[in-house]
Enzyme design. Structure first.
Site, PDB file in Angstrom:
ATOM      1  N   LYS A  22     -31.772   6.977  25.543  1.00 60.05           N
ATOM      2  CA  LYS A  22     -31.698   8.199  24.731  1.00 60.05           C
ATOM      3  C   LYS A  22     -32.369   9.358  25.464  1.00 60.05           C
ATOM      4  CE  LYS A  22     -32.648   7.814  20.288  1.00 60.05           C
ATOM      5  NZ  LYS A  22     -31.781   8.194  19.179  1.00 60.05           N
ATOM      6  N   ARG A  91     -38.794   9.265  17.998  1.00 57.37           N
ATOM      7  CA  ARG A  91     -37.726   8.245  18.025  1.00 57.37           C
ATOM      8  C   ARG A  91     -37.890   7.294  19.200  1.00 57.37           C
ATOM      9  NH1 ARG A  91     -32.790   9.980  15.357  1.00 57.37           N
ATOM     10  NH2 ARG A  91     -33.083  12.091  14.571  1.00 57.37           N
ATOM     11  N   GLY A 100     -30.749   0.199  15.824  1.00 60.28           N
ATOM     12  CA  GLY A 100     -31.423  -0.060  14.559  1.00 60.28           C
ATOM     13  C   GLY A 100     -32.555  -1.065  14.649  1.00 60.28           C
ATOM     14  N   MET A 102     -35.445  -0.769  16.405  1.00 57.72           N
ATOM     15  CA  MET A 102     -36.789  -0.192  16.503  1.00 57.72           C
ATOM     16  C   MET A 102     -36.922   1.014  15.578  1.00 57.72           C
ATOM     17  SD  MET A 102     -37.697  -0.789  20.473  1.00 57.72           S
ATOM     18  CE  MET A 102     -36.296   0.139  21.034  1.00 57.72           C
ATOM     19  N   ARG A 335     -24.246   8.797  24.691  1.00 57.37           N
ATOM     20  CA  ARG A 335     -24.315   7.702  25.664  1.00 57.37           C
ATOM     21  C   ARG A 335     -22.898   7.224  25.928  1.00 57.37           C
ATOM     22  NH1 ARG A 335     -26.804   3.759  21.071  1.00 57.37           N
ATOM     23  NH2 ARG A 335     -24.948   3.939  19.811  1.00 57.37           N
ATOM     24  N   HIS A 453     -25.038 -27.617  20.959  1.00 58.23           N
ATOM     25  CA  HIS A 453     -24.120 -28.408  21.788  1.00 58.23           C
ATOM     26  C   HIS A 453     -22.684 -27.960  21.564  1.00 58.23           C
ATOM     27  CE1 HIS A 453     -21.484 -31.908  22.563  1.00 58.23           C
ATOM     28  NE2 HIS A 453     -22.261 -32.043  23.621  1.00 58.23           N
ATOM     29  N   SER A 780     -16.241 -28.158  50.149  1.00 64.89           N
ATOM     30  CA  SER A 780     -16.021 -27.573  48.830  1.00 64.89           C
ATOM     31  C   SER A 780     -17.272 -27.887  48.006  1.00 64.89           C
ATOM     32  CB  SER A 780     -14.787 -28.186  48.170  1.00 64.89           C
ATOM     33  OG  SER A 780     -14.649 -27.663  46.872  1.00 64.89           O
ATOM     34  N   CYS A 848     -15.588 -25.753  43.825  1.00 68.40           N
ATOM     35  CA  CYS A 848     -14.686 -26.288  42.809  1.00 68.40           C
ATOM     36  C   CYS A 848     -15.429 -26.746  41.562  1.00 68.40           C
ATOM     37  CB  CYS A 848     -13.835 -27.411  43.372  1.00 68.40           C
ATOM     38  SG  CYS A 848     -14.798 -28.826  43.912  1.00 68.40           S
ATOM     39  N   TYR A 868     -12.826 -19.292  49.220  1.00 70.61           N
ATOM     40  CA  TYR A 868     -12.108 -19.305  47.934  1.00 70.61           C
ATOM     41  C   TYR A 868     -12.992 -19.870  46.830  1.00 70.61           C
ATOM     42  CZ  TYR A 868     -11.446 -24.353  48.583  1.00 70.61           C
ATOM     43  OH  TYR A 868     -11.663 -25.687  48.748  1.00 70.61           O
TER      44      TYR A 868
HETATM   45  C1  PEP Z   1     -18.575 -31.020  40.877  1.00 66.47           C
HETATM   46  O1  PEP Z   1     -19.413 -31.901  40.918  1.00 66.47           O
HETATM   47  O2  PEP Z   1     -18.831 -29.810  40.866  1.00 66.47           O
HETATM   48  C2  PEP Z   1     -17.150 -31.392  40.817  1.00 66.47           C
HETATM   49  C3  PEP Z   1     -16.219 -30.466  40.868  1.00 66.47           C
HETATM   50  O3  PEP Z   1     -16.880 -32.686  40.611  1.00 66.47           O
HETATM   51  P1  PEP Z   1     -16.875 -33.370  39.177  1.00 66.47           P
HETATM   52  O4  PEP Z   1     -17.122 -32.296  38.180  1.00 66.47           O
HETATM   53  O5  PEP Z   1     -15.548 -33.994  39.044  1.00 66.47           O
HETATM   54  O6  PEP Z   1     -17.990 -34.341  39.317  1.00 66.47           O
END
Ligand code: PEP
Ligand code: MG
Length: 888
Positions: A22, A91, A100, A102, A335, A453, A780, A848, A868
């Site tokens: 502000k 303020r 709202g 504070m 803002r 969970h 990977s 991955c 990648y």
């Molecule tokens: C990992 O461990 O990140 C992975 C891609 O293998 P997984 O999840 O199948 O164990």
């Protein structure tokens, strides 16, 4: 001596850390020459000092004196001056907007003397006494911590005595009497007099604003919004302007465009003869801002000019608060405005077209999370007839889901297998419910918050979830739940849950596909005239052009591979072959495990091989011309066997008559049983221990590739070895694999080159990456396992057991399974990337783990130089967008 106080003329919009949002924007508007009531800002640094030491920093009082004196000179009147008082507002205003949460105190400077001066100057006795009672009321509540109802009740009593329900019917004498009553309330409940000294009022109000940083609701809000707890708030002291001086006055809020759709136009509300707090309190209905043109054309025209100026200056949609005092317009706040995901994309493109921002900036103005929101199916809000809204829980994971109520995971799996849509309803979920959650369209719980969970897992899966719907009585045994008004819902009844709002309906609310998904599927195009789709298309194209990293998908069947490709995946980064061993084929794996000699083992492998080959052919075809990383089997074999307890009970109950096959199975289950399967016989270890298993898979890959080549295709296999911790493990498997590849090449006469590489998912692998790269053509990063093994967390156990506590304690701001932990796991990734490339400069690097589709983690991967990221098909567009944004 540090400086703690800044005049509005001294700041600018980039000083939010110091002046709060502000304060920084009031300064910016002041410097733009807009009509901002003069004032000054006490910095967040002063607040942090106060919160840490319990006292304001030395020298603050003197600095405030100085700025107040300057303000008084500018306004030509002193704070609380008896015949013509300067009044100020005090303020809060933190770095991040905390609407709202504070405190604010208005009309500081009024007392028994200056109220008369205000009456004379304003020409309204009534206005002066109303202002004075508002001061005591706000001061009592905010600064002296009194129960607001004490004042509200007295106000109500005054109206009742007058025989009215409307504040407007109260007269000067009524407010004067209320002032006396309010002072009595202060004396009685605060044990002190209301302070008549204006400077004391101001100093106490400043401290109250500092303290409000740690009000319980502010703490809660920060936790939810992930705002750091130690920033503190600035305090803005601003000369008062009044919107409640008659019909030529008023107050309002406005957006420079529609924050819901992004449409350009006049959006806002105005309330005549009122102060800002009246709008919030809803004492009268506001009118649309366009009405202001009729009420006060001059102010309206000026406001529109200012709004245009602000947009051009901020190069973004702004929201503003303003007041008109007797025909004079004042700007109280601006803002960059919050907006929906759809509006974010539209506005970015509109601003691009207006030449206010360039394409890079347009891509910066949207996020992967916003894109993800646009991809969820939604309820058709116009078609809720025939349904009843049962309750509202927490909107834990967005999207819309409709299905039959079930109360257990096995039941969810059973009905889903019959093709029915189900909603899993539980008090709370635990890891045992995973199968049910996967099978269900959505999850509804009556307990637990956004880190329960159910919420965490559902978000991870992109599954709709409403959690903590506390009004529901869930009776899992009785297969029923009861909603408010004694509405009983039984198993099999259809409900609809909206994970974006938390609404729960009895009956089926029709769902429609998101147009953005239809666009990614190729069923809608940018030329169809939908402005949102056009905006998404433009920004995605630009992101793709900018991205340095490719985006691949985790997919293990041709359908997922094809969808991923439609969504823009440039290959498969992880094909989990164990997913091909489920269903009917499980028996073949059982045979393999139970084999008592080489012959039996070979016959089980021979039966599996053609099935695997067919799987791979389909995937290569769907990803023709693009790399497909196939991971050899990873999980411990007992995952393919029946449950130990169930089988033990079955065999025990059957006694002497037990099926011999069951006995053999039970023996195998015992033999393979592990205390800690995550760290047991899995991954490369399986390949080294079970003769022929990996060879069978490699042969299937090579033969599938050869067959595709024969059919005129362009298969690009990459063979990936999981859970390697030592280069020697990889070397052994690589030799085996190379041998098979050569055999197949010779037998088929087709030599399809296949890279052989490894996952990096153990700390030891990361730390010895320089050696491992000798034997690997690519790495990977399996950051799911790497997170488990770095933290020593068993994911399935810890998420339900104590993650919400850890989040509450701030041990981490977000689960390390959701967003890559840069300092720990990330450090290992960095080391492995650097040392791997030192050994083998052209080493191909990817990720991955689930993090491959998480925006923050994608940026990290870009920074470390990965080639990648790979993520689930549905996340591919999100990763593409973030890969592009990371490169800007
Ligand atoms: C990992 O461990 O990140 C992975 C891609 O293998 P997984 O999840 O199948 O164990
Ligand atoms: Mg793994």
């Amino acid at each position: 001596m540090p400086k703690f106080v800044f005049d509005f003329t001294e700041g600018n919009k980039d000083l939010k850390d110091l002046l709060g949002g502000k304060g920084a924007n009031l300064a910016e508007m002041t410097n733009l020459g807009l009509p901002v009531p003069p004032g000054f800002t006490i910095s967040t640094e002063a607040c942090r000092h106060y919160l840490e030491h319990g006292t304001v920093p030395e020298g603050l009082a003197a600095e405030v004196d100085e700025h107040l004196a300057a303000l008084e000179r500018e306004m030509g009147k002193r704070l609380g001056q008896a015949d013509d008082p300067l009044l100020v507002s005090v303020r809060s205003g933190a770095r991040f907007s905390m609407p709202g949460m504070m405190e604010t105190v208005l009309n500081i400077g009024l007392n028994d003397e200056s109220v008369a001066g205000l009456a004379t100057q304003s020409g309204s006795e009534r206005f002066a006494w109303d202002s004075y009672r508002r001061l005591i009321q706000m001061f009592g509540k905010t600064v002296l911590d009194l129960d607001g109802d004490l004042f509200e009740d007295a106000l109500e009593a005054a109206k009742e005595a007058k025989g009215t329900k409307d504040d407007a019917d109260l007269e000067a004498a009524d407010f004067r009497a209320l002032v006396a009553t309010f002072k009595d309330i202060v004396r009685e409940h605060a044990g002190r007099e209301f302070p008549g000294d204006p400077r004391e009022q101001m100093d106490l109000a400043v401290k109250a604003v500092f303290d409000s940083w740690n009000a319980p609701r502010a703490i809660l809000y920060r936790r939810q919004e992930r705002i750091p707890t130690d920033l503190g708030t600035a305090v803005n002291i601003c000369s008062m302007v009044f919107g409640n001086l008659g019909l030529d006055s008023g107050t309002g809020v406005a957006f420079t465009r529609d924050p819901a759709s992004g449409q350009q136009g006049i959006y806002g509300d105005y309330l005549q003869n009122a102060q800002g707090e009246d709008v919030v309190a809803g004492i009268r209905n506001t009118v649309a801002l366009t009405e202001l043109e009729r009420i006060d054309k001059a102010s309206y025209d000026q406001l529109l000019q200012i709004m245009e100026k602000l947009e051009n200056h901020y190069r973004d949609m702004c929201d503003i608060e303003f007041t008109i005092e007797r025909g004079k317009l004042w700007m109280l706040q601006t803002r960059v405005g919050k907006r929906t995901a759809a509006a974010a994309f539209r506005i970015a493109c509109q601003l691009l077209d207006q030449g206010l921002i360039d394409a890079d900036e347009a891509a910066r103005r949207v996020t992967g999370d916003q894109l993800a929101q646009l991809m969820f199916p939604r309820f058709d809000g116009d078609r809720t007839d025939g349904t009843t809204r049962l309750t509202k829980g927490m909107n834990a994971s967005p999207g819309a889901a409709v299905g039959k109520v079930v109360f257990s995971s096995p039941r969810a799996v059973e009905l889903a297998a019959r093709g029915e849509d189900v909603i899993l309803v539980r008090r709370e979920t635990n890891p045992d419910d995973l199968s049910g959650m996967v099978a269900a369209q959505g999850v509804l719980t009556s307990r637990g918050g956004k880190t329960s969970h159910a919420a965490v897992v559902a978000r991870g899966m992109g599954k709709v979830c409403v959690c903590g719907a506390e009004e529901l009585e869930v009776d899992v045994k009785g297969r029923t739940f009861t909603a408010p008004g004694d509405v009983v819902v039984n198993e099999g009844d259809v409900i609809s849950i909206d994970g974006s709002t938390g609404d729960v309906f009895l009956g089926e609310v029709p769902v429609k596909d998101s147009p953005v998904v239809r666009y990614f599927e190729g069923a809608a195009t940018a030329g169809d005239g939908d402005e949102l789709v056009t905006a998404v298309d433009r920004i995605m194209r630009h992101a793709d052009a900018r991205a340095r990293m490719a985006v691949r998908a985790n997919a293990d069947n041709p359908e997922d591979a094809a969808r991923a490709r439609r969504f823009g995946a440039q290959g498969i980064g992880l094909c989990r072959t164990e997913h091909m061993f489920l269903g009917d084929r499980r028996q073949l794996v059982e045979k393999l495990i139970l084999a008592e000699n080489a012959e039996e083992r070979q016959s089980a492998l021979d039966a599996l091989e053609p099935l695997q080959k067919a799987d791979f052919e389909g995937i290569f075809e769907a990803m023709d011309g693009l790399p497909v990383t196939i991971r050899l089997i990873d999980p411990p074999l007992h995952e393919f066997l029946p449950d130990l307890t169930e089988l033990s009970v079955k065999v025990a109950l059957a006694g002497d008559g037990a099926d011999p096959q069951d006995r053999r199975l039970l023996e195998a289950v015992h033999r393979l049983h592990e205390q800690n399967p995550m760290l047991g016989l899995r991954g490369v270890r399986l390949g080294l221990v079970i003769p022929g298993l990996f060879s069978m898979q490699v042969r299937a890959i090579a033969e599938a590739a050869a067959a595709r080549r024969d059919a005129g295709g362009d298969p690009r296999p990459e063979i990936m070895i999981p859970l390697v911790g030592a280069v020697q493990e990889l070397e052994a498997i690589r030799e085996e694999a190379r041998g098979i590849l050569a055999q197949v090449a010779e037998a088929t006469g087709v030599d399809v080159p296949a890279l052989i590489g490894t996952m990096i998912e153990l700390p030891r692998a990361a730390l010895t990456a320089g050696q491992i790269a000798e034997a690997a053509e690519f790495f990977s990063f399996g950051t799911n396992d790497l997170t488990q093994t770095t933290w020593g967390f068993s994911r399935d156990d810890v998420e339900a057991a104590f993650f919400s506590r850890y989040l509450d304690l701030g041990i981490f701001g977000v689960s390390p399974f959701e967003t890559l932990d840069r300092e720990g796991v990330g450090r290992l990734v960095r080391i492995a990337a650097e040392e791997g490339r030192k050994t083998r400069p052209g080493l191909k690097l990817g990720i991955c783990g689930e993090h491959g589709g998480d925006p923050d983690s994608v940026h990290f991967c870009h920074e470390v130089g990965l080639d990648y990221v790979s993520c689930s098909p549905f996340r591919v567009p999100v990763a593409r967008l973030e890969a592009g944004r990371a490169a800007l």
